[in-house]
Design an enzyme around this catalytic site. Sequence first.
Site, PDB file in Angstrom:
ATOM      1  N   GLU A   4     -16.078  -5.642 -40.558  1.00  0.00           N
ATOM      2  CA  GLU A   4     -15.218  -6.810 -40.327  1.00  0.00           C
ATOM      3  C   GLU A   4     -15.639  -8.033 -41.143  1.00  0.00           C
ATOM      4  O   GLU A   4     -15.811  -9.128 -40.615  1.00  0.00           O
ATOM      5  CB  GLU A   4     -15.158  -7.113 -38.819  1.00  0.00           C
ATOM      6  CG  GLU A   4     -14.650  -5.903 -38.045  1.00  0.00           C
ATOM      7  CD  GLU A   4     -14.710  -6.043 -36.527  1.00  0.00           C
ATOM      8  OE1 GLU A   4     -15.219  -7.053 -36.025  1.00  0.00           O
ATOM      9  OE2 GLU A   4     -14.234  -5.111 -35.845  1.00  0.00           O
ATOM     10  N   GLU A  22     -11.375   3.708 -35.748  1.00  0.00           N
ATOM     11  CA  GLU A  22     -11.371   3.139 -34.383  1.00  0.00           C
ATOM     12  C   GLU A  22      -9.967   3.126 -33.783  1.00  0.00           C
ATOM     13  O   GLU A  22      -9.572   2.168 -33.117  1.00  0.00           O
ATOM     14  CB  GLU A  22     -11.924   1.708 -34.402  1.00  0.00           C
ATOM     15  CG  GLU A  22     -13.308   1.583 -34.998  1.00  0.00           C
ATOM     16  CD  GLU A  22     -13.920   0.189 -34.858  1.00  0.00           C
ATOM     17  OE1 GLU A  22     -13.440  -0.636 -34.066  1.00  0.00           O
ATOM     18  OE2 GLU A  22     -14.909  -0.074 -35.571  1.00  0.00           O
TER      19      GLU A  22
HETATM   20  O1  9MR Z   1     -15.596  -1.411 -27.670  1.00  0.00           O
HETATM   21  C1  9MR Z   1     -16.701  -2.247 -27.908  1.00  0.00           C
HETATM   22  C2  9MR Z   1     -17.040  -3.045 -26.676  1.00  0.00           C
HETATM   23  O2  9MR Z   1     -17.443  -2.164 -25.649  1.00  0.00           O
HETATM   24  C3  9MR Z   1     -18.122  -4.054 -26.993  1.00  0.00           C
HETATM   25  O3  9MR Z   1     -18.265  -4.893 -25.905  1.00  0.00           O
HETATM   26  C4  9MR Z   1     -17.754  -4.885 -28.194  1.00  0.00           C
HETATM   27  C5  9MR Z   1     -18.881  -5.824 -28.588  1.00  0.00           C
HETATM   28  O4  9MR Z   1     -19.990  -5.107 -29.046  1.00  0.00           O
HETATM   29  O5  9MR Z   1     -17.428  -4.082 -29.298  1.00  0.00           O
HETATM   30  C6  9MR Z   1     -16.367  -3.183 -29.058  1.00  0.00           C
HETATM   31  O6  9MR Z   1     -16.147  -2.397 -30.213  1.00  0.00           O
HETATM   32  C7  9MR Z   1     -15.629  -3.066 -31.352  1.00  0.00           C
HETATM   33  C8  9MR Z   1     -16.246  -2.427 -32.582  1.00  0.00           C
HETATM   34  O7  9MR Z   1     -17.644  -2.461 -32.500  1.00  0.00           O
HETATM   35  C9  9MR Z   1     -15.763  -3.110 -33.846  1.00  0.00           C
HETATM   36  N1  9MR Z   1     -14.327  -3.131 -33.915  1.00  0.00           N
HETATM   37  C10 9MR Z   1     -13.629  -3.625 -32.729  1.00  0.00           C
HETATM   38  C11 9MR Z   1     -14.104  -2.868 -31.496  1.00  0.00           C
HETATM   39  C12 9MR Z   1     -13.314  -3.301 -30.254  1.00  0.00           C
HETATM   40  O8  9MR Z   1     -13.521  -4.638 -29.951  1.00  0.00           O
END
Ligand code: 9MR
Length: 356
Positions: free
Chosen positions: A152, A267
């Site tokens: 990102e 994802e």
């Molecule tokens: O799904 C993930 C959530 O459980 C966590 O709280 C969050 C913060 O670490 O990250 C979420 O996963 C993200 C991923 O790492 C990057 N792309 C977006 C995902 C959804 O928010």
Amino acid sequence: MRRRQFVLGGLSAGLGAGATPALALSKAKPSPRAAIPFGAAIRVDLLRDDLDYRRAVLGNCQLVVGEGGLKWIDLRPQENQFVFDHPDRLLAFADANGMRMRGHTLAWYAGMPKWTEAIKTKKAAEHALYEHIDTVVGRYKGRIPSWDVVNEAISDNPAIEKPMRRSIWQDLLGTQHIDMAFRRTAAVDPQAQLVLNDFGFENPTDQCRAKRTAFLRLVKELKDRDVPVHAIGLQGHLPGEKEIDRDGISRFVAELHGMGLAILVTELDVIDDKLPADSLVRDEIVAMRAEAFLQAIGDVCRPEAVLTWGITDKFTWVPIWFSRKDGRPNRPLPLDANYRPKPMMRVINEFTRARP
Ligand code: 9MR
């Protein structure tokens, strides 16, 4: 033969003599007709605590990625501490069950522990980034075949803000941090597939167009500097109420693919907070969006992997940010909360199956 064995068998068959199966995601040139490995983001405790969850993963996935576990916030509660418990367990599960594990993620703006706020200089940032990559990638060298090295990097809306997203890395090291992260990861594990992962490309909106433009510009710059980026991860958190920009995605993927990059869907899920309440209707729209997105990519090339961000509606990040106003549970994933396959699962199975 179970589908998982078939897929992995097919991939391994493409490997040269002496290559280990762990390299399949990185080195094997997948045949355009082979099945695409499918996987999901996993909460590792659930593999132990929820047998239905475990069964669903075993029955459907050839790939796993930790939904957390390898993020700084999970790995590095203190500056001098690395907690590898979760990723170690997920990798052991993957190995024991003939699956591969992807690594997510090494440099990201979010999910940073509080102590990293004390990193204030370029030198300290460089030291922290390199130490992290050396330790984490070094530990799993040859065993995690594909890494989301940088996650990102592009801002939410490059049409109205700076194209590069602010982060500790961007603020202290500039865009150069991406070069540094990829080069260091390649030096530590030269056989791993190194992925630049991002989201927000999929709709016919100015915001998505600006994001695609900024992303392509970044990738071209990285390629010009010979940065070892091997693949692009398209996250695919699709807003359910918006059309998929099929032509826009296909053109975008064609440019990336034309630069010699592999494509992974990393994802996938469909954010359904603004979709109709009726679950049958909702599930159809969710499947339709996923299908349009996958087909827009598939029209250009076969992605090397498709992963959803979770496997069951029972456990999903979506309600943290996108809970429904009517109070009904979100339904963004291929299996419902009772582990029954939804139309989205059918779409994925059809898309990923081997072509005759
Ligand atoms: O799904 C993930 C959530 O459980 C966590 O709280 C969050 C913060 O670490 O990250 C979420 O996963 C993200 C991923 O790492 C990057 N792309 C977006 C995902 C959804 O928010």
